[in-house]
Structures are given as structure tokens and as C-alpha cells.
Enzyme design. Sequence first.
Site, short mmCIF file in Angstrom:
data_model
loop_
_atom_site.label_atom_id
_atom_site.label_comp_id
_atom_site.label_asym_id
_atom_site.label_seq_id
_atom_site.Cartn_x
_atom_site.Cartn_y
_atom_site.Cartn_z
N SER A 126 0.73 -1.21 -0.01
CA SER A 126 -0.01 0.08 -0.15
C SER A 126 0.61 1.36 -0.20
O SER A 126 0.28 2.41 -0.41
CB SER A 126 -0.91 0.21 1.20
OG SER A 126 -0.26 -0.24 2.34
N HIS A 180 -0.06 4.44 7.51
CA HIS A 180 0.61 4.92 6.26
C HIS A 180 1.24 6.27 6.57
O HIS A 180 0.52 7.21 7.32
CB HIS A 180 -0.36 4.98 5.09
CG HIS A 180 -0.94 3.67 4.92
ND1 HIS A 180 -2.14 3.20 5.26
CD2 HIS A 180 -0.28 2.75 4.25
CE1 HIS A 180 -2.15 1.82 4.96
NE2 HIS A 180 -1.29 1.48 4.19
N ASP A 238 -2.76 7.76 8.59
CA ASP A 238 -3.86 7.05 9.10
C ASP A 238 -3.16 6.13 10.01
O ASP A 238 -1.82 6.56 10.55
CB ASP A 238 -4.54 6.19 7.95
CG ASP A 238 -3.77 5.32 7.17
OD1 ASP A 238 -2.74 5.03 7.46
OD2 ASP A 238 -4.36 4.85 6.15
#
Length: 358
Positions: free
Chosen positions: A37, A327, A324
Site C-alpha cells: 500500500s 501509512h 492514518d
Amino acid sequence: MASNMTYYCTIIYITFILLLCKNVQGIVPAVYVFGDSLADVGNNNHLELSLLKANFPHNGVDYPGRKATGRFSNGKNFADFLAENLGLQTSLPYLSLSSKSNNTSVYLTGVSFASGGAGILNSTNSGTCITFDQQISYYSTVYGNIVQQLGTVQAQDHLSKSVFAIVIGSNELLNYAKSNSGNKATPQQFVDSIIPTLQGQLKRIYNLGARRFVFIGTGSIGCTPALREQNKTKECNAGGNYASVLYNQAVSSLLNEMSTQVTDMSYSFLDTNTVLLQYIQQPSAYGFTEVESACCGLGDLNAKVACLPISTYCSNRSNHIFWDFYHPTEATARMVVSTAFDGSAPLVYPLSIKQLAS
């Protein structure tokens, strides 16, 4: 006549500057991206059954057009800044291109196979992401198309000049750090158990034409808001960070071993763990004021609930290290990649990305 001379001189000057910039930046023909991600630019958007997506607000609040694109970020991520530093457009997600496979020329500018949730092991988030092995299989298809289009010799020349960027390992380390099992392996044992798989994967990519590798190591896993939130003191999870140190050391050794076995391979490795710890331990020196809480989320440290449309988010994203609960913010990603591009040992070695691309 004079005006024509001025015109031609201007054209020559602009051409010279462009060539000079190209030489300075070490422009490469393409970037092929593999990973999780931290580098996903929209592949997971095309996985109908996956919940590991970021194609909704408040993700993308600082991206051009304020649009959630599938990046797990308030804006751009590692892949975007890597391409930007190399003077290229961000490589498009493979799953957005597969329906256009007849137009194989699109593969020559680079492709991203990165998928949120992916890990070295096929069992990591199985069924919800494109595993690293599957990413390599997709690249094998791209490789075949490029060979068919250019011929073997020209294809190898193109790929040998291109950059192959890899951002993988964080999900295994997060799962390990979050595990409360009393009989789990030691950090060293755990790292030792996954490195042989990674070795095979890197060799597959090499055998499919890759010669210039960029490996972005894992960050300070234990300092993510999700793992801090599990500690009563809100301190970093020491075990998670130690596992990251060991993993980065193992990957560095693996790349060095590969480069001694095959003399036409070169690489750039970033010790992301050390880079992020510098931000966390000396935030004011890097323009940060919040090192513990996520910008977007709900609950303690904004880490009880993910960054969802119902979540709140901070007004100044540039002073937060984390977007978040897992990340980094766009600001953090920009700085990390800048270090990888222009930095030097002991943070990035044996070559910076700029040197690798030259």
C-alpha cells in the site's frame, strides 16, 4: 534575419538545458513498481472482493483534484515521488491497463503492480490483494509483450536501463508485531523464515530483465499509530521496530549477495527505518509537530478506526508523520523518497537512486 537567429539560439539553448537536466537527473525510460500500500496507485480499486481499498474520502484530500485515487495517503505516495524525481509520469496500475493489452506500447513507460496488503508470503492478506508472486507473474506477461514488440535485444536494453522499485515486507512485520502468541518465533527467526522467499522473487524479476533495483526498506513499524495505541504508554512497539531493523539488514545483505553473483546488477537500498526514526526523534528539524497520532481516523491517537468517510482529519497534514494508523502523509513520503534519491550512506547505499539512474 536577426529575429530568426534569436529564435534558433533560443531553441538550441532550451534543448541544451533539457539535455543537461536529463543528464543531471539520470532519467530512465521506465519505472516498474512492485509492493504494498505504500506504493499502490490504484490496483486494489479493481479487486471487486477486496476491502483493502482507499478509493474514498478522506484519502486524496491533497491529491490533484482532491480525489481519492486508491492511494493510502492524503496525497501522493512513494511511487509518485519516485517517478517525479526521475522526471517521469507515475507508472499506471497494471489492472487498469490489462484490458488494453493490444496497445503494448503503454508498458514501455512503466507499470505499477503494487497492491495494498501485499506481502512476501502468499498467505499475507490472502484473497484481498495482489500477492508479490502474482505481481511478478503479471510482470512476466508484460515482459513477454515488450519482447514481442521490440525483439529480445532491444527489450533487454530497455529493461536494463529501467528502474525496478520494490516496497515490500511491512505487512509481514505488522502481523508479526501485532501477534500476541506466546510461542511465536523470535524477530530473527521470523525474518530468517521469509528472506528465502524474497530471494527467489528477486531472482525471478532479475531473470525477466531487471538490472537496476530500488528497494525501499521497511519503516519504523512499531511507531505506527496502530501499534502505539496498543501500548498503555503510547510508546513505540520495540519488538516491531527491532524486527524492521533485522529485516532491512537481511534485505541489504541479500541484495549485496545477488550483486556479487551477477555483475550486471546494481541496486539502491534505503534504510527507511532509520530515516523515519530521525523524523520521530527530532521532529522540529524536519518540520513535523505530531509524531504519534494519525491525521485521519477516530479514537485514541486516531488509531481506533481507519481513515473512513466518517472519520475526522487534521487541518495541517504537512506537520503529521502519519496519515492514518499505518501509512505516512504525503509530506513524509516526499521526504523519504528525496533521501532515497539524493542521500548517501548510511541511509541509502551503495548507490542513491540518482546515481543508479545515471
